[in-house]
Design a protein around this motif. Structure first.
Motif, PDB file in Angstrom:
ATOM      1  N   GLN A 112       0.767  -1.094   0.025  1.00 25.50           N
ATOM      2  CA  GLN A 112      -0.033  -0.081   0.013  1.00 25.50           C
ATOM      3  C   GLN A 112       0.943   1.336   0.071  1.00 25.50           C
ATOM      4  O   GLN A 112       1.798   1.348   0.668  1.00 25.50           O
ATOM      5  N   VAL A 114       0.278   5.494   0.440  1.00 29.71           N
ATOM      6  CA  VAL A 114      -0.424   6.457   0.853  1.00 29.71           C
ATOM      7  C   VAL A 114       0.284   7.935   0.738  1.00 29.71           C
ATOM      8  O   VAL A 114       1.663   7.901   1.049  1.00 29.71           O
ATOM      9  N   ARG A 139       1.477   4.807  -7.747  1.00 26.25           N
ATOM     10  CA  ARG A 139       0.610   3.650  -7.802  1.00 26.25           C
ATOM     11  C   ARG A 139       0.530   2.893  -9.114  1.00 26.25           C
ATOM     12  O   ARG A 139       0.629   1.737  -9.151  1.00 26.25           O
ATOM     13  N   LEU A 144       0.216  -0.803  -7.843  1.00 25.19           N
ATOM     14  CA  LEU A 144      -0.336  -0.862  -6.633  1.00 25.19           C
ATOM     15  C   LEU A 144      -1.836  -0.416  -6.608  1.00 25.19           C
ATOM     16  O   LEU A 144      -2.269   0.517  -7.167  1.00 25.19           O
ATOM     17  N   THR A 145      -2.560  -1.065  -5.829  1.00 27.66           N
ATOM     18  CA  THR A 145      -4.066  -0.769  -5.542  1.00 27.66           C
ATOM     19  C   THR A 145      -4.116   0.373  -4.533  1.00 27.66           C
ATOM     20  O   THR A 145      -3.436   0.119  -3.607  1.00 27.66           O
ATOM     21  N   SER A 147      -5.183   2.455  -1.222  1.00 27.15           N
ATOM     22  CA  SER A 147      -5.648   1.801   0.067  1.00 27.15           C
ATOM     23  C   SER A 147      -7.185   2.100   0.490  1.00 27.15           C
ATOM     24  O   SER A 147      -7.642   3.096   0.062  1.00 27.15           O
ATOM     25  N   ARG A 148      -7.643   1.083   1.270  1.00 31.99           N
ATOM     26  CA  ARG A 148      -9.042   1.362   1.672  1.00 31.99           C
ATOM     27  C   ARG A 148      -8.926   2.093   3.191  1.00 31.99           C
ATOM     28  O   ARG A 148      -9.339   1.676   4.075  1.00 31.99           O
ATOM     29  N   LEU A 183      -5.040  -1.852   9.430  1.00 33.27           N
ATOM     30  CA  LEU A 183      -3.948  -2.276   8.760  1.00 33.27           C
ATOM     31  C   LEU A 183      -3.514  -3.674   8.803  1.00 33.27           C
ATOM     32  O   LEU A 183      -2.571  -4.191   8.076  1.00 33.27           O
ATOM     33  N   VAL A 188       3.333  -0.746   4.450  1.00 33.99           N
ATOM     34  CA  VAL A 188       3.076   0.342   3.811  1.00 33.99           C
ATOM     35  C   VAL A 188       4.037   1.376   3.665  1.00 33.99           C
ATOM     36  O   VAL A 188       5.180   1.662   4.453  1.00 33.99           O
TER      37      VAL A 188
END
Length: 226
Positions: A112, A114, A139, A144-145, A147-148, A183, A188
């Motif tokens: 992830q 951010v 990303r 990379l997807t 982050s939620r 998480l 991350v």
């Protein structure tokens, strides 16, 4: 879509020298001074000789590693200033490319990625967050997807420019919080445009660790001398 429309509307112009044809022309990209080994294994600062110590371990407790692509000087400095303060948003693409080049050497043990957040008041004033743009582009390059969840800035901290190492850490201590899914030990990475002492990235890493993250890597386009 905004960047595609802008490319169609306006010709790409180098964010450093102003020449037409690319947002960071090949000549200016070649003039970007990449950080050279030996680097501190923890904070990534250039060391005078192999196995030297920079003494960062006592102040970077949450960050597992910090890496920047280039020194904050010359074409990189000018391009970052134009991105942040003049709204040249497409510059996020070549600047994120410099980070991707660094990671091609170092690797990235994180699923992830951010961005360092701006305070909402600062983001409304600027109109965007440059770290968001860098994260989105990186990303895409690293597949990379998103982050939620997200980091949020709890207070509008004063600028770090001009502060010494201790005051930088005090200025951003406790300034961030993670909002979103637990998480659960995930590795991350957190990205910003410029790192100096690493205090902001460390404060972000602390918030991520409190939310259950595993190893946290700090990334920056450029490293400014402390």
């Amino acid at each position: 879509m905004f960047d595609t429309f802008l490319d169609l509307l306006l010709p790409a112009r180098c964010g450093s020298c102003g020449s037409l044809g690319a947002w960071l022309c090949p000549a200016c990209r070649d003039r970007c001074r990449r950080l050279e080994e030996p680097l501190c294994p923890r904070c990534g600062v250039e060391l005078p000789f192999l196995k030297a110590s920079c003494g960062c371990a006592h102040r970077l407790r949450s960050l597992r590693r910090l890496r920047a692509a280039a020194a904050y000087e010359g074409p990189v400095e000018r391009a970052i200033q134009r991105l942040k303060y003049e709204g040249w948003r497409p510059l996020a693409r070549p600047l994120a490319g410099l980070v991707a080049d660094r990671l091609a050497v170092d690797g990235l043990a994180a699923a992830q990625l951010v961005p360092v957040p701006l305070h909402p008041a600062r983001q409304r004033q600027r109109g965007f967050n440059q770290a968001d743009l860098l994260a989105e582009e990186l990303r895409r390059r690293l597949r990379l997807t998103p982050s939620r969840g997200r980091l949020i800035r709890l207070r509008d901290t004063p600028s770090q420019v001009g502060l010494d190492r201790v005051r930088r850490a005090e200025n951003v201590a406790g300034a961030f919080r993670w909002e979103g899914q637990d998480l659960r030990g995930a590795a991350v990475a957190v990205i910003d445009d410029v790192a100096t002492t690493g205090a902001t990235l460390e404060a972000c890493a602390s918030a991520l660790r409190q939310a259950g993250a595993g190893a946290v890597t700090g990334l920056a386009v450029a490293r400014r001398a402390a």
